[in-house]
Design a protein around this motif. Structure first.
Motif, mmCIF file in Angstrom:
data_model
loop_
_atom_site.group_PDB
_atom_site.id
_atom_site.type_symbol
_atom_site.label_atom_id
_atom_site.label_comp_id
_atom_site.label_asym_id
_atom_site.label_seq_id
_atom_site.Cartn_x
_atom_site.Cartn_y
_atom_site.Cartn_z
ATOM 1 N N ASN A 183 0.781 -0.963 0.079
ATOM 2 C CA ASN A 183 0.031 -0.042 0.087
ATOM 3 C C ASN A 183 0.876 1.325 -0.015
ATOM 4 N N ASN A 185 0.812 3.916 -2.925
ATOM 5 C CA ASN A 185 0.716 5.409 -2.550
ATOM 6 C C ASN A 185 2.060 6.327 -3.286
ATOM 7 N N ARG A 203 -6.450 1.684 -5.345
ATOM 8 C CA ARG A 203 -6.530 1.366 -3.840
ATOM 9 C C ARG A 203 -7.550 0.302 -3.854
#
Length: 101
Positions: A29, A33, A50
Motif C-alpha cells: 500500500n 501510494n 486502492r
C-alpha cells in the motif's frame, strides 16, 4: 515508566509481526501510494487502484502462502490441501468424486 514503555513496545511488535502477509500488504500500500504520487495519477485512478488492492487481498495472500506450502513435503502439502477444501472441489468433478476411497 521506562519498563512499561519497553513492555508495550514489545507487545506491539509481536502483534504487528503476527501476520507476515499483512506486513507485506501494508508495504505494498505504501509503495502504491508513492507510485501514484510520483506519477501524479488522477484521484479517480488512485481510488480504483486502492480498491483493487484491497479487494484482491485474499487472492494475493493465498498466492503468498503458496511459497510456504511448497516448503513442506508432498504428503504434508496434500494434507494441507485436503483440510483447506480441495476435497470439496474434487467432489464437484464427477470423475474425482471417489478419488479418496
Amino acid at each position: 515508566g521506562f519498563v512499561w514503555a519497553w513492555v508495550i513496545a514489545n507487545v506491539v511488535n509481536v502483534v504487528n509481526n503476527a501476520d507476515a502477509y499483512f506486513i507485506h500488504f501494508q508495504k505494498l500500500n505504501d509503495d502504491l501510494n508513492s507510485l501514484m504520487e510520483s506519477r501524479q495519477l488522477t484521484r479517480s485512478l488512485q481510488t480504483r487502484c486502492r480498491k483493487h488492492l484491497h479487494e484482491a487481498y485474499k487472492v494475493h495472500r493465498q498466492r503468498h502462502q503458496q511459497g510456504t506450502i511448497r516448503a513442506l513435503s508432498l504428503g504434508l502439502q496434500g494434507e494441507v490441501a485436503l483440510q483447506s477444501g480441495a476435497d470439496l472441489a474434487c467432489n464437484c468433478v464427477w470423475y474425482l468424486r471417489d478419488i479418496h476411497r
